[in-house]
Design an enzyme around this catalytic site. Structure first.
Site, PDB file in Angstrom:
ATOM      1  N   HIS A 469       0.555  -1.232  -0.287  1.00 30.07           N
ATOM      2  CA  HIS A 469       0.115   0.233   0.003  1.00 30.07           C
ATOM      3  C   HIS A 469       0.648   0.995  -0.066  1.00 30.07           C
ATOM      4  O   HIS A 469       1.350   1.762   0.802  1.00 30.07           O
ATOM      5  CB  HIS A 469      -0.724  -0.176   1.294  1.00 30.07           C
ATOM      6  CG  HIS A 469      -1.874   0.900   1.141  1.00 30.07           C
ATOM      7  ND1 HIS A 469      -2.686   1.317   2.097  1.00 30.07           N
ATOM      8  CD2 HIS A 469      -2.461   1.808   0.259  1.00 30.07           C
ATOM      9  CE1 HIS A 469      -3.894   2.737   2.414  1.00 30.07           C
ATOM     10  NE2 HIS A 469      -2.711   2.864   0.733  1.00 30.07           N
ATOM     11  N   LEU A 480       6.135   3.349   2.784  1.00 24.09           N
ATOM     12  CA  LEU A 480       4.776   1.916   2.422  1.00 24.09           C
ATOM     13  C   LEU A 480       4.667   0.760   3.502  1.00 24.09           C
ATOM     14  O   LEU A 480       5.220   1.001   4.492  1.00 24.09           O
ATOM     15  CB  LEU A 480       5.719   1.125   1.486  1.00 24.09           C
ATOM     16  CG  LEU A 480       6.033  -0.059   0.558  1.00 24.09           C
ATOM     17  CD1 LEU A 480       4.003  -0.281  -0.119  1.00 24.09           C
ATOM     18  CD2 LEU A 480       7.170  -0.686   0.260  1.00 24.09           C
ATOM     19  N   GLU A 481       3.144   0.244   3.470  1.00 21.02           N
ATOM     20  CA  GLU A 481       2.917  -0.223   4.705  1.00 21.02           C
ATOM     21  C   GLU A 481       2.393  -1.574   3.519  1.00 21.02           C
ATOM     22  O   GLU A 481       1.529  -1.941   2.681  1.00 21.02           O
ATOM     23  CB  GLU A 481       1.485   0.384   4.414  1.00 21.02           C
ATOM     24  CG  GLU A 481       0.227  -0.553   5.652  1.00 21.02           C
ATOM     25  CD  GLU A 481      -1.116   0.069   6.434  1.00 21.02           C
ATOM     26  OE1 GLU A 481      -1.561   0.729   4.652  1.00 21.02           O
ATOM     27  OE2 GLU A 481      -1.667   0.507   7.086  1.00 21.02           O
ATOM     28  N   VAL A 482       2.963  -2.434   4.519  1.00 18.20           N
ATOM     29  CA  VAL A 482       2.918  -4.174   3.623  1.00 18.20           C
ATOM     30  C   VAL A 482       1.896  -4.362   4.005  1.00 18.20           C
ATOM     31  O   VAL A 482       2.364  -5.108   5.176  1.00 18.20           O
ATOM     32  CB  VAL A 482       4.559  -5.108   3.627  1.00 18.20           C
ATOM     33  CG1 VAL A 482       4.053  -6.310   3.162  1.00 18.20           C
ATOM     34  CG2 VAL A 482       5.535  -3.987   2.738  1.00 18.20           C
ATOM     35  N   THR A 518      -3.559   2.241   8.417  1.00 22.81           N
ATOM     36  CA  THR A 518      -3.535   3.841   8.039  1.00 22.81           C
ATOM     37  C   THR A 518      -4.684   4.161   7.712  1.00 22.81           C
ATOM     38  O   THR A 518      -5.492   4.993   8.080  1.00 22.81           O
ATOM     39  CB  THR A 518      -2.510   3.556   6.776  1.00 22.81           C
ATOM     40  OG1 THR A 518      -2.671   3.075   5.926  1.00 22.81           O
ATOM     41  CG2 THR A 518      -0.794   3.939   7.002  1.00 22.81           C
TER      42      THR A 518
END
Ligand code: NAD
Length: 732
Positions: A469, A480-482, A518
């Site tokens: 994301h 960056l959201e994994v 988030t």
């Protein structure tokens, strides 16, 4: 005499030149540690005993010159007096360096920041390499402090007041060419000849030394004439020579700071005062003022919060993202599906930062062309800023190959999809790309709201499906959201985390669930803003309150930016998952049914202008007709702080829920995610740091207070209540 100290080493050459090599042990980049002043003092003492010595150069034995002070060391200072002492001894060592009988020249390659630049400023000359890696600046304000090693005094004297204020108050860094034009470095050379050029510069200074002791205004002016012939520079130099002119410059700078920081950050204002003191009362007074201000700021809560974030970011660089040690797979090629806003951004960071070849697929040539244009713009901006050479820019562009077919996807190790936000479409492209891709291919979705396991239901290999994301604009937002499902295997996670880092992202790993982390904490924040609006608080008052609180944009402006229909869709997903506390107000539905979708169709809460076929503009003016569409009279007045807390409390409370449910791996990740992904005010440290600083009991009490008025959406998370009772904080 070839001496060795803890982080410095003297190399005496046959031609009576000495090089002081900076080489701090056990770190990859030189940082100034608590004992650096002592090291410098002893080195200078040893060198001054050498009567044959003719010139001295200071250079780094590592890749970079000096990155600045060791932040961890700063966070461990027990009190303001200890911070003052640190600054005082460092200043004294730099005085020694400056007063050394022979001129010392700094040979600068790579980062030369903060205390590093202050060391270079205490040298009598500076030569820097033309490498894109070389950057000079005083970024201290970004950590809530000011330069504390004499920088507030030496920099304005070297480059003029206006330039110095610009650098110190914003923390902006410059490439060598710009630094040279500003008079910050004397010469820019290719890296292989750096040392020789620095030695030559030192010999030149020895000769100049014998002629003229000090550079006056005339010399400064003529040097600038010589280097760039800028009348503006000459004007500002002359302006700064009288106190009326100076006070004009100071007033302007102060206004600019306040408009950017809304008074939330004391460091730039303090820096300004310290520089002023030095200008009006002389060097001695300036140095003293610097010590005082540095000491107070270094141990302030805001600085500690900013430093903690810095350290969290550094720690995440080393974090593999998985609990077990597992090596990431080698990624040689990346596929990107969708060349829209997000897809073109993802292609850019993959090519420009990770330097990996990218296949970029969309349905139509026309969209691909637009995507490539976006990419080209991003590369051009980098070249302009000298963060990339023109040749590198060309190579980056050549790495991205557009297609409307699945050609070239067989070799893609990771495919990132950024097609429209629709589960069916996403499952469809997943099936297609699995049919065309290799057996080991990882499939990552950039969805901002669809649970990853739902997309994975269409996959033959759900163990290789994951969320990546990114945030808009991708080249700029650092997070960056994994997102990991129950089926995703650790090797896939480690590979995506490593790829994200290569793309220059700060990566947090979160567990799959509605809204991940988030989106999930952003939703109640925006939702509360719509509650306030429905109660009759004006759009302007709401957004202004949150901007003054420290967010980059207000929640309602953000609603326009993201798209009101998009937020509405997400709100329903979250309501379904979490029930009453996420229930949206009627505001979203009313807006969408009156065709207000936000900036994208030019109709939202703010007004936009159409340029080149798309809606642009910052949306400065509220569209007054919106109140009528909503059936609202905006006449309710609330204190700004009340508005801010109403929006903030549900957000941080939701963060606690995420922590409790194991969506987050740590409070650290929660803070990093909110600050670097959503623009949560960095000086507050993030939701968890904020709660700890406020006291868990206080936060819980405030939530209960609003719960009594507004119901369940303010019910404190059970973990918050439990920890408050036990007196434990998230970082204890
Ligand atoms: P966009 O509309 O700009 O781009 C989507 C692109 O996908 C379009 O160009 C479309 O032609 C293309 N496309 C559709 N079907 C396709 C297919 N079968 N194969 C290849 N391409 C196809 O949308 P966007 O804003 O870039 O969003 C894309 C995704 O990223 C969405 O899932 C969105 O939720 C997510 N996201 C968006 C943001 C944001 O701020 N816009 C932030 C985070 C995540």
């Amino acid at each position: 005499t070839n001496g060795t100290f803890r982080s410095l080493r003297i190399e005496k050459r046959e031609d009576n030149a000495a090089i002081i090599w900076l080489d701090v042990p056990d770190v990859s980049v030189n940082t100034l540690q608590a004992d650096f002043a002592q090291d410098f003092n002893r080195v200078l003492e040893q060198l001054s005993a050498d009567k044959d010595l003719e010139v001295v150069v200071l250079a780094s034995a590592k890749e970079d010159f000096i990155a600045g002070a060791d932040i961890k060391m700063l966070t461990q200072l027990p009190d303001a007096e200890a911070a003052r002492q640190l600054s005082r001894t460092a200043q004294q060592a730099m005085d020694q360096l400056e007063a050394f009988p022979l001129p010392i020249v700094a040979a600068i390659h790579g980062v030369c920041l903060g205390g590093g630049l202050e060391v270079a400023l205490a040298c009598r000359g500076r030569v820097a390499t033309n490498s894109a890696r070389t950057r000079l600046g005083q970024p201290e304000v970004k950590l809530g402090v000011i330069p504390g090693v004499g920088g507030t005094q030496r920099l304005p004297r070297l480059v003029g007041l206006e330039t110095a204020l610009n650098m110190i108050l914003t923390g902006k860094t410059h490439p060598a060419s710009k630094a040279c034009a500003l008079g910050l470095v004397d010469e820019v050379v290719p890296r292989p000849v750096l040392l020789e050029a620095a030695l030559a510069r030192a010999r030149e200074l020895v000769q100049e030394n014998n002629k003229e002791p000090e550079a006056g205004t005339f010399q400064q002016v003529s040097r600038i004439f010589g280097s760039m012939l800028s009348l503006r520079k000459v004007r500002s130099l002359l302006l700064e020579k009288n106190s009326l002119g100076r006070s004009m410059v100071f007033n302007q700078a102060k206004k600019k700071v306040l408009s950017h920081t809304h008074g939330n950050l004391p460091a730039p204002l303090q820096a300004l005062e310290v520089i002023k003191t030095g200008m009006e009362q002389g060097l001695e007074a300036g140095f003293k003022a610097e010590v005082e201000a540095f000491g107070d700021l270094a141990v302030s809560t805001k600085a500690r919060n900013l430093m903690a974030l810095f350290l969290a970011k550094s720690a995440l660089k080393k974090d593999p993202g998985t609990d077990e040690e597992i090596a990431p797979r080698l990624v040689r090629k990346v596929g990107v599906l969708g060349a829209g806003l997000m897809g073109s951004g993802i292609a850019y960071v993959t090519a420009a930062k990770a330097r990996l070849p990218v296949r970029l697929k969309d349905l139509k040539q026309e969209v691909l062309r637009q995507g490539l244009r976006t990419l080209w713009n991003a590369v051009t901006e980098q070249v302009k800023k000298r963060r990339m050479t023109a040749g590198e820019g060309d190579r980056v562009l050549a790495l991205v190959r557009p297609t409307t077919e699945y050609t070239g996807f067989k070799q893609a190790d990771v495919v990132i999809e950024a097609v429209v936000e629709d589960l069916k479409v996403k499952q469809q492209v997943l099936r297609e790309v699995e049919a065309h891709g290799g057996p080991e291919m990882i499939f990552a979705s950039n969805t901002s709201s669809i649970p990853i396991h739902k997309i994975a239901e269409a996959s033959d290999r759900p163990e290789a499906v994951v969320g990546m994301h990114y945030f808009s604009p991708v080249p700029k937002v650092p997070l960056l959201e994994v997102i990991v499902t129950e089926k995703t295997v650790p090797e896939v996670v480690a590979t995506c985390v490593a790829l994200g880092k290569q793309q220059n992202k700060t990566v947090i790993v979160v567990r799959d669930g509605a809204g991940f982390y988030t989106t999930r904490i952003l939703a109640p924040y925006i939702n509360e803003a719509t509650h306030l609006l429905a109660e009759g608080v004006s759009i302007q008052d709401i957004d202004k309150a949150l901007v003054n609180f420290g967010f980059p944009v207000g929640p309602l402006k953000l609603l326009d930016e993201v798209g009101i229909d998009v937020v509405q869709k997400i709100a329903h997903i979250l309501e379904e998952a979490f029930g009453e506390r996420m229930k949206p107000t009627s505001v979203l539905a009313k807006l969408v049914s009156s065709h207000r979708l936000g900036k994208k169709n030019g109709q939202g809460l703010y007004r936009y202008q159409k340029m080149d076929g798309i809606f642009k503009g910052k949306g400065k003016q509220v569209d007054q007709s919106v109140y009528q569409s909503l059936g609202i009279k905006p006449d309710k007045k609330l204190e700004a702080n009340e508005i801010a807390m109403r929006c903030l409390l549900p957000m941080i409370n939701e963060a606690v829920h995420c922590y409790h449910e194991g969506i987050l791996r740590s409070a650290r990740d929660g803070d990093v995610g909110a600050v670097f992904g959503l623009g949560f005010p960095p000086f507050l440290g993030g939701p968890f740091r904020f709660i700890d600083n406020q006291g868990l009991r206080n936060v819980s009490k405030q939530l209960v207070h609003y719960q009594e008025q507004f119901g369940k959406r303010f019910t404190p998370a059970s973990l918050l209540v439990d920890l408050a009772q036990q007196g434990i904080g998230f970082y204890d």
